[in-house]
Design an enzyme around this catalytic site. Structure first.
Site, PDB file in Angstrom:
ATOM      1  N   HIS A   1     -14.776   3.511  18.323  1.00  0.00           N
ATOM      2  CA  HIS A   1     -13.341   3.226  18.417  1.00  0.00           C
ATOM      3  C   HIS A   1     -12.915   3.293  19.886  1.00  0.00           C
ATOM      4  CE1 HIS A   1      -8.996   3.613  17.742  1.00  0.00           C
ATOM      5  NE2 HIS A   1      -9.223   3.152  16.536  1.00  0.00           N
TER       6      HIS A   1
ATOM      7  N   GLU B   1      -0.275   9.839   9.814  1.00  0.00           N
ATOM      8  CA  GLU B   1      -0.068   8.813   8.786  1.00  0.00           C
ATOM      9  C   GLU B   1       0.648   9.340   7.548  1.00  0.00           C
ATOM     10  OE1 GLU B   1      -3.442   7.356  11.356  1.00  0.00           O
ATOM     11  OE2 GLU B   1      -2.853   9.281  10.470  1.00  0.00           O
TER      12      GLU B   1
ATOM     13  N   GLU C   1       0.835  -1.199   0.000  1.00  0.00           N
ATOM     14  CA  GLU C   1       0.000   0.000   0.000  1.00  0.00           C
ATOM     15  C   GLU C   1       0.873   1.254   0.000  1.00  0.00           C
ATOM     16  OE1 GLU C   1      -4.246   0.224   1.876  1.00  0.00           O
ATOM     17  OE2 GLU C   1      -2.958   1.515   3.100  1.00  0.00           O
TER      18      GLU C   1
ATOM     19  N   HIS D   1     -12.447   7.878  13.627  1.00  0.00           N
ATOM     20  CA  HIS D   1     -11.282   7.558  14.455  1.00  0.00           C
ATOM     21  C   HIS D   1     -10.068   8.444  14.188  1.00  0.00           C
ATOM     22  CE1 HIS D   1      -9.794   5.630  10.818  1.00  0.00           C
ATOM     23  NE2 HIS D   1      -8.619   5.521  11.405  1.00  0.00           N
TER      24      HIS D   1
END
Length: 389
Positions: free
Chosen positions: A242, A131, A117, A211
């Site tokens: 979450h 991220e 990915e 989340h």
């Protein structure tokens, strides 16, 4: 050839499960799985669904853990694992702190890294945070970049001395595998249905997931306010909560005991697939859920200001809604009205994959020639899509 896969969270487990199952059938490779335990219960639950057990479990999760604290513990523990295992290559998936630690620990020992990915981008390190920074770093470290789509591969055009392959997303493989199991395994199907809440049949059913760290605080409260007003109107909302206290606290404070809203604990993957199938509309800030929705032919509203899955928007499968209360409500009302007039059916081909990503990934890891995943009739790869204003 000895491969060591490092994962730590539920999404990594789901997306790597088809790859790990395929590797287990290859006589030419010794495949070992190391889990950091970044998500303790959710990780184990997801691996068990696919009949996978880790070879090494670091059990690093700690109460109220910080990103830096977990990263430091992971780097030290993974350094010991790599010294003992001596793999020929380390495989990581996605953009978690576990993936970053696995890639960097391998890099420090001059062990080649494959990134499953690779290439997802918004080119804004604050969104998604952290991220975006993690995946850019992993792509800089890795020598084998396994991109899920042509758009992701296009983001890697400046990579030098690296192998880049478009594989499709292995998360699509995972959904296909679960659908097959649900169709033929009555016990699993009954367990999945038992894990789902009671669903009303007289109103549109919405599945919501929240989340993202960049939404902590006011953006998350704005989303919850929108969901409360939507549920007071024409729809019923199911929201798996979450476990992060920064999410669970506000969500339960604002939405608990509201008419039209059902809060549930995180669902096992088969039950989540069944719930997406039952839902009329998905509201989510999760990249993986966007891919699952597209695979199952369900429209999605993306609760973010920028998406790193522009393929779904380009294909008409998703719309960027943002996080502001009025904008989320307006987008939801518009989508429900459109569905009333013209129900959406599954899109073929799926822009995220054809269910054979794991085959391509394994072939690439073993150095075998493999054609790239292509979406027939696709146009130029889309760029990240942002809300304006």
């Amino acid at each position: 050839m000895k491969l060591l896969t490092v994962i730590g969270t539920r999404p990594e487990a789901i997306k790597m499960a088809p790859v790990l199952r395929a590797l287990a059938t290859c006589e030419a490779v010794s495949s070992r799985l190391c889990v950091t335990g970044q998500h303790r219960e959710l990780l184990g639950q997801s691996l068990a669904v696919f009949d996978i057990a880790p070879d090494i479990d670091l059990r690093l999760m700690a109460p109220e853990q910080s990103l830096n604290g977990f990263f430091a513990r992971a780097m030290i523990a993974l350094g010991r694992v790599l010294a003992a295992e001596q793999p020929d290559r380390v495989v990581v998936q996605g953009d978690t702190v576990s993936a970053l630690a696995g890639a960097l620990a391998a890099f420090q020992r001059r062990i080649p890294v494959a990134h499953v990915e690779a290439g997802l981008r918004t080119f804004d390190t604050t969104n998604p945070w952290p991220e975006e920074g993690y995946r850019q770093t992993i792509d800089a470290i890795a020598d084998q970049l396994l991109a899920p789509t042509a758009a992701a591969a296009a983001n890697l055009h400046g990579a030098v001395r690296k192998s880049v392959l478009v594989t499709g997303n292995s998360g699509v493989d995972a959904v296909h595998w679960i659908l097959g199991r649900l169709a033929h395994d009555r016990k699993l199907r009954l367990a999945a249905d038992a894990a789902m809440p009671a669903l009303p049949g007289d109103r549109p059913l919405l599945l919501a997931t929240i989340h993202r760290r960049e939404s902590f605080g006011e953006p998350l409260r704005q989303i919850c306010a929108a969901l409360a007003r939507i549920a007071a109107g024409r729809a019923h909302i199911v929201l798996p909560v979450h476990p992060n206290p920064e999410v669970a606290g506000p969500v339960r404070a604002i939405l608990a005991n509201r008419a039209g809203i059902t809060l549930v604990d995180p669902l096992p993957f088969p039950a989540m697939v069944r719930l997406i199938q039952r839902a009329d509309l998905i509201l989510t800030d999760s990249g993986g859920v966007q891919e699952d929705a597209a695979t199952l032919g369900k429209p999605a509203l993306v609760l973010r200001t920028v998406t790193d899955r522009p393929e779904a928007v380009a294909a008409g499968l998703a719309r960027l809604a943002g996080t502001a209360t009025d904008a989320v409500i307006a987008a939801t009302e518009a989508e429900l009205e459109q569905l009333r007039l013209r129900p959406l059916h599954s899109v073929d081909p799926n822009p995220f994959g054809d269910g054979r990503a794991s085959e391509r990934i394994v072939a690439a890891l073993l150095g075998r020639p493999v054609p790239s995943f292509e979406v027939s009739g696709s146009q130029a790869p889309p760029v990240p899509i942002r809300l304006v204003g």
